[in-house]
Design an enzyme around this catalytic site. Structure first.
Site, PDB file in Angstrom:
ATOM      1  N   ARG A   1      65.854 -82.719  48.710  1.00  0.00           N
ATOM      2  CA  ARG A   1      66.630 -83.620  47.832  1.00  0.00           C
ATOM      3  C   ARG A   1      66.149 -85.131  47.682  1.00  0.00           C
ATOM      4  O   ARG A   1      66.087 -85.845  46.753  1.00  0.00           O
ATOM      5  CB  ARG A   1      67.860 -83.665  48.415  1.00  0.00           C
TER       6      ARG A   1
ATOM      7  N   HIS B   1      65.427 -87.076  44.129  1.00  0.00           N
ATOM      8  CA  HIS B   1      66.076 -88.319  43.925  1.00  0.00           C
ATOM      9  C   HIS B   1      65.079 -89.530  43.864  1.00  0.00           C
ATOM     10  O   HIS B   1      65.465 -90.355  43.194  1.00  0.00           O
ATOM     11  CB  HIS B   1      67.320 -88.479  44.825  1.00  0.00           C
TER      12      HIS B   1
ATOM     13  N   ASN C   1      73.673 -91.022  46.043  1.00  0.00           N
ATOM     14  CA  ASN C   1      73.132 -91.114  47.307  1.00  0.00           C
ATOM     15  C   ASN C   1      73.801 -91.469  48.517  1.00  0.00           C
ATOM     16  O   ASN C   1      73.564 -90.688  49.591  1.00  0.00           O
ATOM     17  CB  ASN C   1      71.710 -91.893  47.054  1.00  0.00           C
TER      18      ASN C   1
ATOM     19  N   HIS D   1      69.388 -75.629  44.920  1.00  0.00           N
ATOM     20  CA  HIS D   1      70.633 -75.627  45.573  1.00  0.00           C
ATOM     21  C   HIS D   1      70.713 -74.161  46.214  1.00  0.00           C
ATOM     22  O   HIS D   1      72.204 -74.030  46.637  1.00  0.00           O
ATOM     23  CB  HIS D   1      71.723 -75.885  44.408  1.00  0.00           C
TER      24      HIS D   1
END
Length: 330
Positions: free
Chosen positions: A74, A78, A106, A205
């Site tokens: 992740r 990001h 975040n 995911h």
């Protein structure tokens, strides 16, 4: 008659599996279209032990806590979605800079920074001021996926680190869990990523978890959720309070990189609204069905999409710097 039919179907299935496997191998071995200054052998002479160092630290971290695999992956997502794959997500705030760590998508949810710190410390000991934090994050995310049972791919290297980060850009660029498929497609297209890339990358995911604050609207308000699934999630996530409570995005195999995520979408057991949008009568339905039935196709497309995402606006050449500590500029 039935015996011959079953043998024929089995043979066809084997051929299809073998074809998908060969295509995946070709993807991993063939040259990839990328930024001209990125190369999988960028550190071959300047830091030859780099791959082994990264893998050993990630492997140790996941043995201690398997959920860190999803956390590191992740971080890479990001990072790349905010001004490119430049390691800016790793920067701490300073009196002069509000960084990305406290952005809406975040704050209170990004984890795994200590894994990157541990890798950087060992890399600096082996080859000082040579390897960027951005490249370490790219390698660590690949290794995390592989160690969780997912595919591998050639990581293209040669990125340099950003000198600064932007809270405003993070708040603007990171997709929220409330996004529609149309909005997701627009965001990903803006990064040079297709609907296929979007659908494959969303398969990340299959590991990880989400906070109650992120999935509450979906399990209380959306009509496209299996009622029994929603009822259990409501028990964990009340209408008021409990925002920090977490549930796995894939309840079947939360620490295994597989196709359960897509099967959950088809059963309307997705934890996030933005995920369920991929299977809701729209353009991604066919891809979800395809991946749910063909793990090799998912792995191949995921690997290709990760390479593409890793090519988003890297800093190369004389741009940026090689940080000696990932949390702060030199």
């Amino acid at each position: 008659m039935h015996y011959l039919e079953s043998v024929g179907m089995a043979s066809f299935s084997n051929v299809r599996w073998l074809t998908a496997t060969l295509l995946l191998l070709l993807l991993l071995l063939a040259p990839c279209a990328t930024h001209p200054q990125l190369s999988p052998s960028f550190y071959a002479t300047t830091c030859p032990k780099l791959p082994a160092i990264v893998l050993s630290v990630v492997e140790k971290a996941l043995k201690r806590n398997p959920t860190l695999g999803a956390a590191v992956l992740r971080l890479f997502f990001h990072d790349c979605f905010v001004n490119g794959c430049d390691g800016s997500v790793l920067l701490d705030d300073t009196p002069a800079m509000a960084g990305e760590k406290n952005a809406v998508g975040n704050a209170n949810s990004l984890r795994g920074f200590e894994v990157i710190d541990a890798i950087k410390s060992k890399v600096e000991a082996a080859c000082r001021s040579t390897v960027s934090c951005a490249d370490i994050l790219a390698l660590a995310s690949r290794d995390a996926v592989t160690l969780l049972g997912g595919p591998s791919w050639r990581v293209l290297l040669g990125r340099r680190d950003a000198l600064t980060a932007s809270l405003a850009d993070a708040n603007t660029n990171l997709p929220p869990p409330s996004d529609s498929l149309s909005s997701l497609r627009t965001r990903f297209a803006g990064k040079g990523l297709s609907l296929r890339d979007l659908t494959a990358l969303s398969g990340a995911h299959t590991v990880g978890s989400a906070r109650c604050a992120s999935f509450r609207p979906h399990v209380y308000n959306d009509p496209d959720v299996d009622p029994r699934y929603a009822a259990f999630r409501r028990h964990i996530c009340p209408r008021v309070g409990g925002d920090a409570r977490r549930l796995p995005l894939d309840a079947t195999s939360p620490n295994r990189f597989d196709v359960s995520y897509y099967r959950d979408l088809m059963a309307r057991r997705s934890l996030l609204h933005s995920d369920q949008e991929l299977f809701n009568g729209g353009a991604a339905d066919g891809l979800v069905r395809h991946y749910s039935a063909n793990g090799q196709a998912f792995y191949m497309d995921f690997a290709a999409a990760m390479v593409k995402m890793g090519n988003i606006s890297p800093l190369t050449g004389a741009a940026g710097e090689i940080r000696t500590h990932c949390r702060r500029a030199n």
